[in-house]
Scaffold this active site. Structure first.
Site, PDB file in Angstrom:
ATOM      1  N   ASP A  80      10.689   0.927   2.846  1.00 17.50           N
ATOM      2  CA  ASP A  80      11.218  -0.074   3.256  1.00 17.50           C
ATOM      3  C   ASP A  80      11.379  -1.343   2.047  1.00 17.50           C
ATOM      4  O   ASP A  80      10.284  -1.722   2.105  1.00 17.50           O
ATOM      5  CB  ASP A  80      10.270  -0.570   4.292  1.00 17.50           C
ATOM      6  CG  ASP A  80      11.056  -1.405   5.543  1.00 17.50           C
ATOM      7  OD1 ASP A  80      11.783  -2.099   5.276  1.00 17.50           O
ATOM      8  OD2 ASP A  80      10.854  -1.390   6.419  1.00 17.50           O
TER       9      ASP A  80
ATOM     10  N   TYR B 159       4.889  -3.652   7.950  1.00 15.46           N
ATOM     11  CA  TYR B 159       5.508  -3.343   8.883  1.00 15.46           C
ATOM     12  C   TYR B 159       6.844  -3.406   9.146  1.00 15.46           C
ATOM     13  O   TYR B 159       7.921  -3.313   7.402  1.00 15.46           O
ATOM     14  CB  TYR B 159       5.821  -5.347   9.112  1.00 15.46           C
ATOM     15  CG  TYR B 159       6.497  -6.033  10.409  1.00 15.46           C
ATOM     16  CD1 TYR B 159       6.251  -6.039  11.982  1.00 15.46           C
ATOM     17  CD2 TYR B 159       7.892  -6.359  10.296  1.00 15.46           C
ATOM     18  CE1 TYR B 159       6.783  -5.820  12.785  1.00 15.46           C
ATOM     19  CE2 TYR B 159       8.262  -6.907  11.310  1.00 15.46           C
ATOM     20  CZ  TYR B 159       8.406  -6.952  12.584  1.00 15.46           C
ATOM     21  OH  TYR B 159       9.667  -7.482  13.754  1.00 15.46           O
TER      22      TYR B 159
ATOM     23  N   LYS C 270      17.458  -8.989   4.545  1.00 17.45           N
ATOM     24  CA  LYS C 270      17.141 -10.404   3.952  1.00 17.45           C
ATOM     25  C   LYS C 270      18.318 -10.462   3.174  1.00 17.45           C
ATOM     26  O   LYS C 270      18.955 -11.310   2.956  1.00 17.45           O
ATOM     27  CB  LYS C 270      15.510 -10.225   3.489  1.00 17.45           C
ATOM     28  CG  LYS C 270      14.489 -10.305   4.842  1.00 17.45           C
ATOM     29  CD  LYS C 270      13.421 -10.613   4.315  1.00 17.45           C
ATOM     30  CE  LYS C 270      12.304 -10.301   5.901  1.00 17.45           C
ATOM     31  NZ  LYS C 270      11.773 -10.870   6.219  1.00 17.45           N
TER      32      LYS C 270
END
Ligand code: PMP
Length: 427
Positions: free
Chosen positions: A240, A145, A268
């Protein structure tokens, strides 16, 4: 039975003013059933809901809270910064300090830019990769994702290596067709797709630690192969690291595997619980961004002072306390004790750094296609029983668990015992 009356009341009210009652779909508990739990406050490793229940939090806001909730260092920094204003829309010193800190932890990052989410970081990195290579196609992996931007909401159709088809309504097929989707951990599929489309591929994007469809650990040799093949065809490799960055090692998965991608994306942990994303890498690529180059990218609140103060305080604290090593050790012990207690039960617990995943099937998985669909139902039972015993897991079978520096050894031992008991009760 724990009471959730106030949560139920709030959810029913929310449904009248918020689409689906939520601001991000998985929060609606559709995958596990029941009503979403409204949290009132967090302190250290615990969250407290509006009905007065306390839970040991293994979701940690989906990863950012590596120091736990309301860490005094972070709250102090945010407070001090806020007293001087919340946003200027100008340059300010903390941008440089956080960029320098990231560069010192991730020496392969030559230049950076801050944004406000992981989605934005990835979307911008892709635009840059396309401009740099003057190519359109992107290769991504099933199960990885990368946020909700149009090009990345593509899923594989039938066949091994396929042109993407939109995975969401509202994404034009014309966009998704530029995204080639292949299974993880398959050298042949990637070779095949490069043979066919090599000269059109701008970039291969991968979560080097795929953690959005369970924890699908890849080998260093596979990631190394991606490094080589992208180089061979003049495509870029994008890691990523929105989840793995500043989590699996100070320098993220790049450091963990000893591999240097052309571009990396972060989110994050880098914002310590406030909205921050970042992308960066090779200077010759990053210099293509406006104002130096022709690739447009901007944001009213990019590099927001409060958000960067929170990120800076987080990274400083982790570094000063050698937290990564301690986190790894605690997590490994936690996972080992579950494994030991459930020996003989067909369940796999995987881990890397301070991430873990309870995979309710006998075999390990290295690609999304290996995860058995019936797991999700059993996970709903696991989630419900865990919640009832004061443990807050992510409300989806495909989401991983996170451990923070605030999770004490005692709390983790007790949680391991409870979780093992619950897992055994499911079989
Ligand atoms: N990339 C990865 C690897 C992620 O895990 C996520 C979020 N789970 C994103 C991108 C998107 O980040 P955000 O939700 O901050 O937009």
């Amino acid at each position: 039975m724990l009471k959730h009356e106030k949560s139920k009341e709030l959810y029913n009210r929310a449904l009248k003013s918020l689409s689906g009652g939520v601001n991000s779909p998985v929060r609606a508990f559709k995958a596990v059933g029941g009503t979403p739990i409204y949290m009132e406050r967090g302190e250290g490793a615990y969250v407290y809901d509006v009905d007065g229940n306390r839970y040991l939090d293994f979701c940690c806001s989906w990863g950012p809270l590596i120091l736990g909730h309301a860490h005094p260092d972070i709250i102090r920094e945010i407070g001090q910064t806020a007293r001087h204003g919340t946003s200027f829309g100008t340059v300010h010193e903390n941008e440089i300090l956080l960029a320098e800190k990231i560069k010192s932890l991730c020496p392969h990052i030559e230049l950076l830019r801050f944004v406000s989410s992981g989605t934005e970081a990835v979307m911008s990195a892709l635009r840059l990769a396309r401009a740099f290579t003057k190519r359109d196609k992107i290769v991504k992996f099933t199960g990885c994702y990368h946020g909700h931007s149009d090009y990345l909401l593509a899923s594989a159709g039938s066949g091994l290596a396929t042109l993407g088809i939109p995975a969401s309504a509202g994404v034009p097929e014309d966009f998704a067709k530029h995204t080639l989707v292949v299974p993880l951990n398959e050298i042949d599929s990637v070779e095949e797709i490069f043979k066919k489309y090599g000269a059109e591929i701008a970039a291969v994007i991968i979560e080097p630690v795929p953690a959005n469809n369970g924890l699908l650990l890849q080998s260093r040799s596979y990631l190394g192969f991606l490094r080589e093949i992208t180089r061979e065809y003049g495509s870029l490799l994008i890691f990523d690291e929105v989840i793995s960055g500043f989590r699996v090692a100070p320098g993220g998965a790049s450091e963990y595997f000893g591999l240097i991608p052309d571009l990396s994306t972060y989110g994050k942990v880098v914002g310590g619980g406030l909205p921050v994303g970042a992308f960066g890498g090779r200077a010759d690529i990053m210099e293509m961004l406006a104002p130096l180059g022709p690739v447009y990218q901007a944001g009213t609140l990019s590099g927001n002072p409060l958000a960067l103060a929170s990120g800076l305080a987080t990274l400083r604290h982790l570094e000063a306390n050698d937290s990564w090593q301690k986190l790894d050790m605690e997590t490994r012990e936690f996972v080992q004790s579950i494994r030991k207690a459930i020996k003989g039960i067909p369940v796999n617990v995987t881990t890397i750094g301070s991430i873990f995943w309870i995979n309710l099937q006998p075999t390990t998985a290295t690609k999304a296609e290996e995860i058995l669909p019936e797991n999700a139902q059993m996970y709903a039972a696991l989630f419900g029983k865990a919640l009832e015993s004061g443990l807050y897991l992510a409300p989806s079978a495909y989401e991983v668990g996170f451990i923070s520096t605030a999770h004490s050894h005692e709390a983790l031992s007790e949680a391991a015992e409870k979780l093992s008991g619950i897992i055994k009760s499911l079989f």
